[in-house]
Design a protein around this motif. Structure first.
Motif, short mmCIF file in Angstrom:
data_model
loop_
_atom_site.label_atom_id
_atom_site.label_comp_id
_atom_site.label_asym_id
_atom_site.label_seq_id
_atom_site.Cartn_x
_atom_site.Cartn_y
_atom_site.Cartn_z
N ILE A 1 -60.95 25.94 42.82
CA ILE A 1 -59.58 26.42 42.89
C ILE A 1 -59.33 27.49 41.84
CG2 ILE A 1 -57.15 25.73 42.85
CD1 ILE A 1 -58.62 24.48 45.15
N ASP A 2 -60.09 27.44 40.74
CA ASP A 2 -59.91 28.44 39.70
C ASP A 2 -60.16 29.85 40.21
OD1 ASP A 2 -62.63 27.44 39.91
OD2 ASP A 2 -63.13 28.70 38.20
N LEU A 3 -61.07 30.01 41.18
CA LEU A 3 -61.32 31.33 41.77
C LEU A 3 -60.11 31.81 42.57
CD1 LEU A 3 -65.04 31.11 42.99
CD2 LEU A 3 -64.13 31.94 40.81
N LEU A 4 -59.43 30.89 43.23
CA LEU A 4 -58.23 31.27 43.98
C LEU A 4 -57.12 31.70 43.02
CD1 LEU A 4 -58.09 28.45 46.69
CD2 LEU A 4 -59.22 30.68 46.81
N ILE A 5 -56.99 31.00 41.90
CA ILE A 5 -55.99 31.38 40.91
C ILE A 5 -56.34 32.74 40.31
CG2 ILE A 5 -54.96 30.75 38.69
CD1 ILE A 5 -55.37 27.81 39.47
N GLU A 6 -57.62 32.96 40.07
CA GLU A 6 -58.06 34.28 39.58
C GLU A 6 -57.72 35.36 40.60
OE1 GLU A 6 -62.31 36.51 38.70
OE2 GLU A 6 -62.17 34.35 38.41
N ALA A 7 -57.98 35.10 41.88
CA ALA A 7 -57.65 36.07 42.92
C ALA A 7 -56.16 36.36 42.96
CB ALA A 7 -58.13 35.56 44.29
N MET A 8 -55.34 35.30 42.79
CA MET A 8 -53.89 35.49 42.81
C MET A 8 -53.43 36.32 41.62
SD MET A 8 -52.28 34.43 45.43
CE MET A 8 -50.64 34.47 44.72
N GLY A 9 -54.11 36.19 40.48
CA GLY A 9 -53.76 37.01 39.34
C GLY A 9 -53.93 38.49 39.65
N LEU A 10 -54.99 38.84 40.38
CA LEU A 10 -55.23 40.23 40.78
C LEU A 10 -54.22 40.67 41.84
CD1 LEU A 10 -59.13 40.02 41.03
CD2 LEU A 10 -57.80 41.10 39.20
N LEU A 11 -53.97 39.80 42.80
CA LEU A 11 -53.06 40.16 43.89
C LEU A 11 -51.62 40.30 43.41
CD1 LEU A 11 -54.51 37.78 46.64
CD2 LEU A 11 -54.53 40.28 46.73
N LEU B 1 -62.35 37.59 46.82
CA LEU B 1 -61.34 36.88 47.60
C LEU B 1 -60.06 37.70 47.70
CD1 LEU B 1 -62.01 33.35 46.11
CD2 LEU B 1 -62.14 33.88 48.55
N ALA B 2 -59.67 38.32 46.60
CA ALA B 2 -58.47 39.18 46.61
C ALA B 2 -58.66 40.35 47.56
CB ALA B 2 -58.17 39.68 45.20
N ALA B 3 -59.87 40.92 47.57
CA ALA B 3 -60.15 42.05 48.46
C ALA B 3 -60.05 41.64 49.92
CB ALA B 3 -61.53 42.62 48.16
N ALA B 4 -60.51 40.42 50.25
CA ALA B 4 -60.43 39.93 51.63
C ALA B 4 -58.98 39.77 52.07
CB ALA B 4 -61.18 38.61 51.75
N VAL B 5 -58.13 39.28 51.16
CA VAL B 5 -56.70 39.13 51.48
C VAL B 5 -56.07 40.50 51.71
CG1 VAL B 5 -54.47 38.40 50.58
CG2 VAL B 5 -56.48 36.94 50.22
N GLU B 6 -56.37 41.45 50.86
CA GLU B 6 -55.77 42.78 50.99
C GLU B 6 -56.24 43.47 52.26
OE1 GLU B 6 -54.39 44.81 47.09
OE2 GLU B 6 -56.54 44.41 46.88
N GLN B 7 -57.48 43.25 52.63
CA GLN B 7 -57.98 43.86 53.86
C GLN B 7 -57.23 43.32 55.07
OE1 GLN B 7 -60.18 46.37 53.85
NE2 GLN B 7 -59.86 46.57 56.06
N LEU B 8 -56.92 42.04 55.04
CA LEU B 8 -56.18 41.43 56.14
C LEU B 8 -54.76 42.00 56.22
CD1 LEU B 8 -56.93 39.29 58.25
CD2 LEU B 8 -55.86 37.58 56.80
N ILE B 9 -54.16 42.25 55.08
CA ILE B 9 -52.81 42.82 55.05
C ILE B 9 -52.80 44.22 55.67
CG2 ILE B 9 -51.01 43.69 53.50
CD1 ILE B 9 -51.70 41.35 51.64
N LYS B 10 -53.87 44.96 55.45
CA LYS B 10 -53.94 46.34 55.96
C LYS B 10 -54.17 46.41 57.46
CE LYS B 10 -55.89 48.04 51.59
NZ LYS B 10 -57.12 48.56 50.94
#
Length: 361
Positions: A211-221, A326-335
């Motif tokens: 879960i720490d990786l998801l929190i890290e991704a959210m920090g970037l997002l 993980l943050a990059a994957a989320v942003e790609q989906l948004i685009k």
């Protein structure tokens, strides 16, 4: 049937067992006694259906989703006595053990009287889970004897079978995937607002879930797209540590930790979110992914067992686990809003091939 965890105790394997019992309750040609654990002291007997009786051996647990060694050993000792009584007084044809250990150990010890089959679920198969490295080393020889003595070994995914073969390549292993209740879990009427994407992760708060990786991704997002939120559903030993991490990164407005969510609330929870995201290091086969797919949610996940069966055109598999990826994957989906819609529809269609009636057959 023997399973050391059963709802409300435990996680995915207990839920899978419950769903299989729902199917077996419809069978007129089958009777089953289930030996498992319970939160109440002593032995509690429950009639699950006309043809199914559940015996719950009480365990004084601090956390319904986390088993300490002392709790597990206590259950083995008390359940072992009840198991021997049942085997001696009833005329069973077969023992079905969920998990090669500890449940499989009980059935192994009566192999001279009864054949047994084992459902390998994930943590009972030696792998990279940091919490069980000592057990894998100390009990590896015992695991091998239990597996070799089984009339049938079944894994819940191709990936889990591959991990099992890496440990013991000489055994035959069938693959029987999990199912999903397609009526309970269905797409809602939500309209996804991609710039304000609502992410959801579901599971025990353990090291292997990362879960720490998801929190890290959210920090970037959060810095680039402050409208995105993450909901973390599940309890576990790391809850306080993860809450501190959220506070340190000042993400209290973007990340919500719900703690344990009862099963009856899960369909609405999925319907209230847009994407299931997970960074798990290893699984058997993820019930959460199946439920999210049936609910029309695209999946963003790191590579783990079960992914090759579940994720194709309905999600994104991040090969190198990390917050940035993980943050990059989320942003790609948004685009790509059309890709999001396509994945949502493909996920529901793919989920329709995973049924509990099929698994029970």
């Amino acid at each position: 049937m023997v399973n050391y965890e059963f709802p409300p105790l435990g996680g995915g394997a207990g839920q899978a067992h419950y769903q299989l019992l729902q199917q077996y309750a419809l069978r007129k040609d089958l009777k089953a006694d289930v030996l498992t654990s319970g939160a109440e002291a002593g032995l509690v007997q429950e009639d699950f259906a006309d043809n199914i009786v559940i015996y719950k051996v009480g365990v004084k647990k601090r956390d319904v989703h986390y088993w300490r060694r002392s709790e597990l050993l206590g259950w083995m000792r008390r359940a072992g006595r009840r198991y021997r009584q049942l085997v001696n007084q009833e005329e069973y044809d077969l023992v079905h053990a969920f998990f090669g250990f500890p449940s499989g150990w009980l059935s192994y010890r009566t192999a001279d009287k009864l054949p047994y089959l084992i459902s390998l679920r994930g943590s009972d198969v030696p792998g990279i889970n940091p919490r069980f490295q000592l057990e894998y080393k100390v009990l590896g020889f015992v695991f091998g004897r239990i597996w070799r003595g089984a009339a049938l070994l079944a894994a819940c995914s191709v990936g889990l079978r591959r991990r099992a073969w890496a440990f013991l390549p000489t055994v035959d292993i069938e693959v029987i995937p999990n199912g999903v209740d397609l009526e309970r879990f269905a797409p809602g009427e939500r309209k996804c607002d991609l710039p304000r994407l609502r992410l959801l992760t579901v599971g025990r708060l353990s090291r292997s879930k990362r879960i720490d990786l998801l929190i890290e991704a959210m920090g970037l997002l959060h810095r680039r797209r402050p409208g995105i939120t993450l909901t973390i559903a599940g309890g576990g030993a790391l809850a306080d540590e993860l809450k501190r991490m959220v506070r340190q990164k000042r993400l209290q407005e973007a990340i919500k930790l719900l703690g344990f969510v009862p099963g009856e609330a899960m369909p609405r929870l999925y319907q209230g979110h847009d994407v299931l995201i997970t960074a798990t290091a290893q699984e058997g086969m993820s019930n959460a992914m199946l439920e999210a797919m049936a609910s029309g949610l695209p999946i963003i996940t790191t590579r783990c067992e079960g992914v090759e069966e579940l994720i194709a055109d309905n999600g994104v598999v991040v090969e190198q686990a990390g917050g940035a990826a993980l943050a990059a994957a989320v942003e790609q989906l948004i685009k790509e809003p059309q890709a999001y819609e396509n994945m949502a529809g493909a996920g529901r269609k793919r989920a329709e091939s995973f049924t509990w009636s099929g698994a029970a057959a």
